[in-house]
Design an enzyme around this catalytic site. Structure first.
Site, PDB file in Angstrom:
ATOM      1  CE  LYS A 199      -1.731   1.602   4.069  1.00 64.81           C
ATOM      2  NZ  LYS A 199      -1.352   2.997   4.359  1.00 64.81           N
ATOM      3  CG  ASN A 200       2.330   2.676   3.480  1.00 61.01           C
ATOM      4  OD1 ASN A 200       1.174   3.053   3.211  1.00 61.01           O
ATOM      5  ND2 ASN A 200       2.710   2.381   4.715  1.00 61.01           N
ATOM      6  CB  CYS A 229      -4.766  10.603  11.873  1.00 65.15           C
ATOM      7  SG  CYS A 229      -3.252   9.703  12.057  1.00 65.15           S
ATOM      8  NE  ARG A 272       0.593  10.105  10.408  1.00 59.91           N
ATOM      9  CZ  ARG A 272       0.113   9.136   9.636  1.00 59.91           C
ATOM     10  NH1 ARG A 272      -1.085   8.642   9.862  1.00 59.91           N
ATOM     11  NH2 ARG A 272       0.828   8.656   8.645  1.00 59.91           N
ATOM     12  CG  ASP A 307       3.141   1.394   9.776  1.00 63.09           C
ATOM     13  OD1 ASP A 307       2.537   2.201  10.491  1.00 63.09           O
ATOM     14  OD2 ASP A 307       3.549   1.675   8.639  1.00 63.09           O
ATOM     15  NE  ARG A 334      -7.462   4.650   5.801  1.00 64.43           N
ATOM     16  CZ  ARG A 334      -6.776   5.664   6.294  1.00 64.43           C
ATOM     17  NH1 ARG A 334      -7.065   6.131   7.485  1.00 64.43           N
ATOM     18  NH2 ARG A 334      -5.794   6.210   5.617  1.00 64.43           N
TER      19      ARG A 334
HETATM   20  N1  EPU Z   1       6.970  14.285  10.923  1.00 66.50           N
HETATM   21  C1  EPU Z   1       7.164  15.608  11.233  1.00 66.50           C
HETATM   22  N2  EPU Z   1       7.050  16.516  10.214  1.00 66.50           N
HETATM   23  C2  EPU Z   1       6.757  16.172   8.929  1.00 66.50           C
HETATM   24  C3  EPU Z   1       6.564  14.810   8.641  1.00 66.50           C
HETATM   25  C4  EPU Z   1       6.689  13.878   9.659  1.00 66.50           C
HETATM   26  O1  EPU Z   1       7.422  15.959  12.373  1.00 66.50           O
HETATM   27  O2  EPU Z   1       6.672  17.041   8.073  1.00 66.50           O
HETATM   28  C5  EPU Z   1       7.103  13.279  11.992  1.00 66.50           C
HETATM   29  C6  EPU Z   1       5.809  12.503  12.235  1.00 66.50           C
HETATM   30  O3  EPU Z   1       4.933  13.191  13.102  1.00 66.50           O
HETATM   31  C7  EPU Z   1       6.334  11.215  12.811  1.00 66.50           C
HETATM   32  C8  EPU Z   1       7.647  11.002  12.058  1.00 66.50           C
HETATM   33  O4  EPU Z   1       8.017  12.288  11.557  1.00 66.50           O
HETATM   34  O5  EPU Z   1       6.594  11.387  14.170  1.00 66.50           O
HETATM   35  C9  EPU Z   1       7.581  10.039  10.923  1.00 66.50           C
HETATM   36  O6  EPU Z   1       6.436  10.283  10.131  1.00 66.50           O
HETATM   37  P1  EPU Z   1       6.404  10.023   8.572  1.00 66.50           P
HETATM   38  O7  EPU Z   1       6.342  11.325   7.849  1.00 66.50           O
HETATM   39  O8  EPU Z   1       7.510   9.103   8.194  1.00 66.50           O
HETATM   40  O9  EPU Z   1       5.008   9.295   8.393  1.00 66.50           O
HETATM   41  P2  EPU Z   1       4.102   9.378   7.115  1.00 66.50           P
HETATM   42  O10 EPU Z   1       4.950   9.549   5.920  1.00 66.50           O
HETATM   43  O11 EPU Z   1       2.988  10.335   7.332  1.00 66.50           O
HETATM   44  C10 EPU Z   1       4.193   6.827   6.559  1.00 66.50           C
HETATM   45  C11 EPU Z   1       3.219   5.696   6.369  1.00 66.50           C
HETATM   46  C12 EPU Z   1       2.602   5.304   7.705  1.00 66.50           C
HETATM   47  C13 EPU Z   1       3.730   4.936   8.668  1.00 66.50           C
HETATM   48  C14 EPU Z   1       4.745   6.077   8.787  1.00 66.50           C
HETATM   49  C15 EPU Z   1       5.949   5.738   9.628  1.00 66.50           C
HETATM   50  C16 EPU Z   1       2.407   6.065   4.116  1.00 66.50           C
HETATM   51  C17 EPU Z   1       1.276   6.428   3.224  1.00 66.50           C
HETATM   52  N3  EPU Z   1       2.189   6.118   5.431  1.00 66.50           N
HETATM   53  O12 EPU Z   1       3.445   7.922   7.084  1.00 66.50           O
HETATM   54  O13 EPU Z   1       1.812   4.147   7.435  1.00 66.50           O
HETATM   55  O14 EPU Z   1       3.191   4.667   9.949  1.00 66.50           O
HETATM   56  O15 EPU Z   1       5.218   6.437   7.456  1.00 66.50           O
HETATM   57  O16 EPU Z   1       6.641   4.671   9.096  1.00 66.50           O
HETATM   58  O17 EPU Z   1       3.484   5.724   3.640  1.00 66.50           O
HETATM   59  C18 EPU Z   1       0.054   2.588   7.734  1.00 66.50           C
HETATM   60  O18 EPU Z   1       0.390   2.067   6.644  1.00 66.50           O
HETATM   61  O19 EPU Z   1      -0.784   2.050   8.504  1.00 66.50           O
HETATM   62  C19 EPU Z   1       0.659   3.869   8.123  1.00 66.50           C
HETATM   63  C20 EPU Z   1       0.148   4.642   9.091  1.00 66.50           C
END
Ligand code: EPU
Length: 420
Positions: A22-23, A119, A124, A307, A399
């Protein structure tokens, strides 16, 4: 509303092949915006709510999207994209919709995307995405809950992330492929889905090196061509079946998964005393008796994936000994613990750490999913309980998993979907 009814006492056995991750699929869908003509084709795509949601976001922008759900083939043509706004009603349902920002900005010089907000697993923020777009020369402003980015032409630059961000790295990578000059992303997230996205973009004609490491270099090109691509297998789906088998006992083989992508998780499985055999693209697990307790610290890849935290925790509830789980990525990712306690788990939380004292048996109960992975963890915990359970709010699970109940049933689990 749908729910799962789960009977106890099944041991899982057999073989299962995972769908594309998915990701990886979601950013790849967004990246089709970068191609001006031709049809992009993606294969082995799960029929999950998030994929259908991203398809709707792309349709809203003007793309032609066809999803053959039986053949698992997704076709996307973005020639007619003529709208640059991803609205609140779509983004609020799936924050990964924010991934269209980079490609829209790169191709059209403008993007207006609703801010995703928090969320169930944490606040996030998206500040690192925004910082990256600014570094590439975009002007950013915030209007009525929307982030608006504008740039006649993006220019390559150095983008430094304060912390590795998975979708942030993807968003900047996708915007930099059509920029003028070279971009370097420093402290990039290293997840395999990012390396796979880069591989796909390179097949489109991009020039990306280093994806999958902490420094990614992108030499901008003028245009990209549509591709036919099969994304990597889903390591989170694979982990779910592996830990489900640890919860129930049994022997399963998971196909279409590179063991390399699950490294840290597999080390923990060995520490838990399950047996593993690994091939290039498969994992065989044998679990008998009570798993051993282990400690977990979640970290950016290649650390232990956040995850998988709710999923391994399901198995640790009945482990021999005491486990400590330290959640370092999301501040609110322990909601499943209250539900595990309803099954009789002995867990205490202190800040970002949970201490799990293994119990001999979990008892069936009515429990409720709060996000995709919490739902998966609760489902597999219930499979290992001593009596019937009901898991509610399975729309969260839908989802990220295509018919999880049918997939687990194919391995021998007694689980059915019912509707209220
Ligand atoms: N963060 C910031 N600022 C930003 C972006 C992230 O502070 O601009 C922080 C977040 O709050 C968090 C950390 O950095 O504490 C890592 O977050 P990340 O940005 O890596 O998460 P994401 O890209 O929003 C993806 C996956 C999530 C998974 C996370 C962590 C996708 C679509 N989603 O989210 O997947 O938990 O990386 O590995 O790729 C799931 O599949 O169930 C899911 C939630």
């Amino acid at each position: 509303m749908d729910y799962f009814e789960i009977e106890s006492g099944s041991r899982l056995s057999g073989e299962i092949s995972v769908y594309s991750a998915k990701n990886a699929v979601l950013p790849m869908m967004a990246s089709t915006i970068l191609t001006k003509n031709g049809t992009n084709v993606f294969r082995n795509i799960p029929n999950i709510a998030d994929v259908r949601m991203m398809a709707n976001v792309l349709r809203k922008l003007g793309a032609d999207v066809d999803f053959d759900k039986d053949k698992h083939i997704l076709s996307i043509d973005t020639e007619n994209v003529n709208n640059f706004e991803a609205p609140y009603e779509l983004v609020r349902k799936m924050r990964a919709s924010f991934l269209v920002m980079g490609p829209l900005l790169a191709r059209f010089g403008i993007a207006r995307v609703s801010q995703p907000g928090g969320c169930a697993i944490g606040s996030r923020p998206i500040d690192q995405h925004i910082k990256g777009f600014s570094q590439l020369g975009a002007e950013i402003c915030e209007e009525h809950g929307y982030t608006v980015a504008r740039a006649k032409q993006l220019h390559g630059n150095v983008v430094y992330f304060d912390r590795p961000t998975h979708t942030g790295t993807e968003n900047i990578m996708m915007s930099a492929v059509l920029a003028d000059g070279t971009t370097k992303i420093i402290n990039a997230a290293q997840d395999p889905e990012i390396a796979d996205l880069a591989e796909m973009l390179n097949q489109m004609g991009a020039k990306i090196t280093g994806a999958g490491t902490s420094i990614i270099t992108i030499d901008g090109v003028n245009s990209l061509e549509a591709v036919d691509y099969t994304p990597i297998g889903d390591r989170l789906e694979a982990s779910t079946y592996l830990f489900a088998t640890i919860c129930t006992g049994g022997e399963i083989t998971v196909n279409n998964i590179s063991p390399e992508h699950l490294n840290t998780v597999l080390f923990k499985i060995i520490e838990m005393n399950a047996k593993l055999e690994l091939g290039e693209n498969w994992i065989k697990l044998t679990a008998s008796g009570c798993p051993r307790a282990v400690d977990i610290i979640t970290d950016p890849y290649p650390g232990f994936a956040t995850d998988v935290q709710p999923i391994i925790m399901a198995a640790l509830c009945r482990a021999d000994g005491t486990s400590v789980v330290w959640e370092r990525i999301f501040e609110n990712r322990f909601i499943h613990i209250m539900e595990l306690q309803r099954l009789g788990a002995n867990i205490t939380i202190s800040g970002d750490r949970a201490t799990i004292v293994g119990v001999k048996q979990l008892e069936g109960a009515e429990i409720m999913a709060s996000d995709i992975r919490a739902g998966a963890g609760l489902t597999i915990a219930a499979l290992g309980a001593n009596s019937k359970s009901v898991v509610r709010r399975v729309y969260h699970i839908d989802r990220g998993y295509q018919r999880l109940e049918e997939r687990l049933s194919s391995l021998g689990a007694k689980i059915v979907r019912k509707t209220d």
